[in-house]
Motif scaffolding. Structure first.
Motif, PDB file in Angstrom:
ATOM      1  N   GLY A  70       0.920  -1.045  -0.032  1.00 13.92           N
ATOM      2  CA  GLY A  70       0.081  -0.115   0.125  1.00 13.92           C
ATOM      3  C   GLY A  70       0.886   1.266  -0.057  1.00 13.92           C
ATOM      4  O   GLY A  70       0.428   2.136   0.056  1.00 13.92           O
ATOM      5  N   THR A  71       2.187   1.127  -0.094  1.00 16.33           N
ATOM      6  CA  THR A  71       3.059   2.282  -0.145  1.00 16.33           C
ATOM      7  C   THR A  71       2.968   2.912  -1.697  1.00 16.33           C
ATOM      8  O   THR A  71       3.102   2.212  -2.545  1.00 16.33           O
ATOM      9  CB  THR A  71       4.490   1.906   0.533  1.00 16.33           C
ATOM     10  N   ILE A  72       2.844   4.116  -1.738  1.00 11.50           N
ATOM     11  CA  ILE A  72       3.298   5.005  -3.064  1.00 11.50           C
ATOM     12  C   ILE A  72       4.645   5.205  -3.206  1.00 11.50           C
ATOM     13  O   ILE A  72       5.138   5.954  -2.406  1.00 11.50           O
ATOM     14  CB  ILE A  72       2.027   6.168  -2.978  1.00 11.50           C
ATOM     15  N   TRP A  73       4.974   5.031  -4.434  1.00 15.13           N
ATOM     16  CA  TRP A  73       6.539   5.258  -4.895  1.00 15.13           C
ATOM     17  C   TRP A  73       6.312   6.261  -5.936  1.00 15.13           C
ATOM     18  O   TRP A  73       5.478   5.940  -7.011  1.00 15.13           O
ATOM     19  CB  TRP A  73       7.168   3.923  -5.267  1.00 15.13           C
TER      20      TRP A  73
ATOM     21  N   TYR B 276      11.010   8.866  -4.207  1.00 15.26           N
ATOM     22  CA  TYR B 276      10.360   8.894  -3.004  1.00 15.26           C
ATOM     23  C   TYR B 276       9.309   7.849  -2.625  1.00 15.26           C
ATOM     24  O   TYR B 276       8.726   7.185  -3.649  1.00 15.26           O
ATOM     25  CB  TYR B 276       9.450  10.263  -2.806  1.00 15.26           C
ATOM     26  N   SER B 277       8.851   7.641  -1.419  1.00 14.34           N
ATOM     27  CA  SER B 277       7.864   6.879  -0.931  1.00 14.34           C
ATOM     28  C   SER B 277       6.956   7.550  -0.036  1.00 14.34           C
ATOM     29  O   SER B 277       7.384   8.521   0.701  1.00 14.34           O
ATOM     30  CB  SER B 277       8.152   5.324  -0.265  1.00 14.34           C
ATOM     31  N   TYR B 278       5.467   7.051   0.178  1.00 16.79           N
ATOM     32  CA  TYR B 278       4.523   7.962   0.848  1.00 16.79           C
ATOM     33  C   TYR B 278       3.749   6.721   1.376  1.00 16.79           C
ATOM     34  O   TYR B 278       3.084   5.934   0.545  1.00 16.79           O
ATOM     35  CB  TYR B 278       3.846   8.589  -0.081  1.00 16.79           C
ATOM     36  N   ASP B 279       3.829   6.810   2.649  1.00 12.03           N
ATOM     37  CA  ASP B 279       2.767   5.490   3.466  1.00 12.03           C
ATOM     38  C   ASP B 279       1.631   6.189   3.632  1.00 12.03           C
ATOM     39  O   ASP B 279       0.755   5.449   4.609  1.00 12.03           O
ATOM     40  CB  ASP B 279       3.580   5.067   4.570  1.00 12.03           C
ATOM     41  N   GLY B 280       1.187   7.309   3.395  1.00 10.20           N
ATOM     42  CA  GLY B 280      -0.303   7.864   3.599  1.00 10.20           C
ATOM     43  C   GLY B 280      -0.008   9.001   4.559  1.00 10.20           C
ATOM     44  O   GLY B 280      -1.010   9.745   5.026  1.00 10.20           O
TER      45      GLY B 280
END
Length: 373
Positions: A304-307, A316-320
């Motif tokens: 569910g991590t956005i890269w 970058y990655s974004y976990d919410g």
């Protein structure tokens, strides 16, 4: 949202190379269009894979930097545009040097050429519901059925326009984004799909007012298009536009993905990454990147991590909630990443200028012809 609704009539096969469009405005101001579209049959050339296969060990070294003479790890290619793993586990790479495939037998290159016999650059690789592999490249598309490559050429759609994006929908229909708009292909004929014209981006080397950077099918079967006129959504009947009028802040849209919760992320060429919940748009990268940073490729991994990769070569990655910045040690600036991809083993691939990398145990590993696979 203010929607631009285009009602498409049933498409019939006609025998002349003509596009006929009739526009009219309804009482509510919506633009509607009845359209009769030509279906164009392309030229075909079929060849067995044995006639064009080249073993990696028989080819000269591919350099990550052509200006350097020292050994550079024998890259898969100096520029890798895309990576894809098919249902059988084969890894396919689309490169500036053409198409290659890795499986238990090793790394093979396929000497596919364009209509003029020149080597190709592969931009996108997809698999349809039948298991056929489709290769989109500058000047044409090719279908691989497990033994034969069938090349399809059409001078106005593929050769002059230039393929830029491609996806096979759940019904097996191929959607093709070019510098001159969208076409569908059912394996026999191309059909034009009309999308309103935007503007060319003067900051890019290749850009037109009809550019289609990306195509995506969401979980409900709607088709999404990243264009130079914003994002467009087609539900089978109505075409809806999301653009600056809705708060997007830039109409130059690069990529669109749907997350596991049915929300969407929209990357723009000049104004960051936007989160869209179906109602409102929120820029989520201003705080870490500023308001004017372009975002390129997007991926949601199995966790569910956005890269995403930025225009400035950052990863970058974004976990919410939180962002994490990454750096490939072999480069002081990081890769110019064309694609981020997760394979069936949940390994993350980053491909672009300089070759292919995989993220493992907190490190980026350069994957060359010699692996590690």
């Amino acid at each position: 949202m203010k929607n631009l609704n285009l009602n498409y009539s049933a498409i019939k096969t006609i025998g002349l190379s003509i596009l006929i469009s009739v526009f009219f405005t309804s009482c509510d101001g919506q633009v509607k269009k009845n359209t009769a579209l030509l279906k164009i049959a392309p030229e075909q050339l079929k060849v067995h894979e044995d006639n064009i296969v080249l073993r990696a060990e028989t080819l000269p070294e591919f350099l990550s930097n052509p200006n350097e003479q020292d050994y550079q790890g024998n890259q898969i290619s100096g520029v890798v545009r895309t990576v894809f793993q098919d249902k059988n586990g084969n890894l396919w790479f689309g490169t500036q040097n053409g198409l290659c495939r890795y499986n238990s037998q090793g790394l093979d290159y396929f000497d596919i050429t364009d209509k003029d016999g020149k080597s190709i650059t592969v931009y996108v690789i997809v698999e349809d519901k039948s298991g056929a592999i489709w290769i989109g490249y500058g000047g044409g598309i090719a279908k691989y059925d497990g033994a034969y490559f069938t090349n399809y050429y059409e001078k106005d759609i593929l050769i002059k326009s230039g393929l830029w994006s491609m996806v096979a929908d759940k019904n097996g229909l191929l959607w093709i984004g070019t510098t001159q708009g969208v076409y569908t292909f059912n394996g026999e004929v191309f059909t034009h799909f009309e999308i309103p014209e935007g503007k060319a981006d003067p900051t890019r080397g290749v850009s037109t007012s009809r550019m289609v950077h990306s195509i995506m099918e969401d979980s409900t079967g709607r088709m999404w298009f990243g264009t130079n006129g914003g994002a467009y959504i087609y539900d089978g009947t109505v075409l809806t536009n999301i653009s600056e009028k809705d708060g997007l802040r830039s109409n130059f849209v690069n990529s669109i993905i749907e997350d596991r919760d049915g929300n969407f992320y929209i990357s723009t060429a000049h104004s960051g990454l936007f989160f869209y919940n179906g109602d409102t748009l929120t820029n989520i990268t201003d705080a870490i990147l500023g308001a004017d940073t372009g975002i390129e490729t997007l991926l949601e991994d199995q966790k569910g991590t956005i890269w995403f990769g930025s225009k400035g070569r950052g990863l970058y990655s974004y976990d919410g909630k939180d962002f994490t910045t990454y750096q490939i040690e072999e480069s002081t600036t990081g890769p110019a990443t064309f694609q981020i991809y997760e394979d069936q083993q949940e390994r993350l691939w980053f491909v672009g200028f300089g070759g292919a990398y995989r993220y493992e145990n907190g490190n980026f590993v350069n994957i060359t012809r010699n692996g590690p696979w």
